[in-house]
Scaffold this motif. Structure first.
Motif, PDB file in Angstrom:
ATOM      1  N   SER A 130       0.725  -1.249  -0.144  1.00 20.31           N
ATOM      2  CA  SER A 130       0.081  -0.045   0.076  1.00 20.31           C
ATOM      3  C   SER A 130       0.951   1.194   0.079  1.00 20.31           C
ATOM      4  CB  SER A 130      -0.880   0.068   1.349  1.00 20.31           C
ATOM      5  OG  SER A 130      -1.915  -1.034   1.097  1.00 20.31           O
ATOM      6  N   LEU A 134       0.264   4.224  -2.500  1.00 13.50           N
ATOM      7  CA  LEU A 134      -0.126   5.287  -2.215  1.00 13.50           C
ATOM      8  C   LEU A 134       0.818   6.545  -2.737  1.00 13.50           C
ATOM      9  CD1 LEU A 134      -1.047   4.805   1.394  1.00 13.50           C
ATOM     10  CD2 LEU A 134      -2.654   5.746  -0.543  1.00 13.50           C
ATOM     11  N   ARG A 140      -6.125   5.923  -0.159  1.00 11.75           N
ATOM     12  CA  ARG A 140      -6.486   4.944   0.874  1.00 11.75           C
ATOM     13  C   ARG A 140      -7.773   4.354   0.658  1.00 11.75           C
ATOM     14  NH1 ARG A 140      -2.434   5.162   4.416  1.00 11.75           N
ATOM     15  NH2 ARG A 140      -1.307   7.073   4.520  1.00 11.75           N
ATOM     16  N   ARG A 144      -8.698   0.602   0.902  1.00 12.65           N
ATOM     17  CA  ARG A 144      -9.296   0.196   1.992  1.00 12.65           C
ATOM     18  C   ARG A 144     -10.833  -0.765   1.696  1.00 12.65           C
ATOM     19  NH1 ARG A 144     -10.558   4.670   4.591  1.00 12.65           N
ATOM     20  NH2 ARG A 144      -8.466   4.696   5.229  1.00 12.65           N
TER      21      ARG A 144
END
Length: 176
Positions: A130, A134, A140, A144
């Motif tokens: 992640s 990112l 995010r 998620r």
């Protein structure tokens, strides 16, 4: 490789308990002594002038994109990434339809779950990946949302306590 492998296993006096090959990568399990393993390794390397095997042994080995460990008699696995792996995926700033980026991350997160025998290993691998995603511009929120979706699917098919997918067959030593 198939001809070499078949001849080697047929000619060897001592054999591994498990032998699996993917192209030129071989994974095996050995119950004999360390000396017998070394002899088997030497035997393999004498069978063809152009085929050489390297040997990695221990309670934990890297095979393809997995780290496979023997934990009290049970095999566990988690994602293995070579140090040269950049973990990069197609950046969302490129000119592709939005569903392409969702599909890329979804498939990567699903891959992480299938390469993890525990929820902890999955979440650890996802955390590392992640950070790269990112930095590439993924949000995010998207990560998620896709993680939740994959975990929902995974809970139906994966027993995180044993780290095994049900295969639908019964075996003498276990019931899948």
């Amino acid at each position: 490789m198939t001809v070499w492998e078949t001849r080697c296993l047929a000619a060897s006096v001592v054999k591994p308990v498990l032998w699996r090959r993917y192209q030129d990568d071989i994974f095996g399990m050995w119950r004999g002594s360390e000396a017998d393993l070394q002899e088997f390794h030497s035997f393999l390397n004498r069978q063809h002038p152009n085929i050489r095997c390297s040997l990695s042994s221990g309670h934990s080995v890297n095979f393809l994109d997995l780290t496979i460990s023997n934990l009290n008699g049970f095999l566990t696995f988690k994602l293995f990434s070579k140090p040269t792996d950049s973990n990069m995926v197609l950046p969302p700033a490129s000119y592709h339809p939005p569903h392409v980026f969702k599909g890329i991350l979804y498939s990567q997160i699903l891959r992480l779950s299938s390469r993890s025998s525990s929820r902890r290993d999955f979440l650890s691998a996802l955390s590392l990946k992640s950070k790269v995603w990112l930095s590439q511009g993924y949000t995010r929120t998207l990560i998620r949302r896709l993680k939740t979706r994959v975990l929902g699917l995974t809970q139906q098919h994966l027993d995180w306590r044993t780290g095994s997918f049900p295969c639908g067959r019964s075996c003498a030593s276990c019931s899948h």
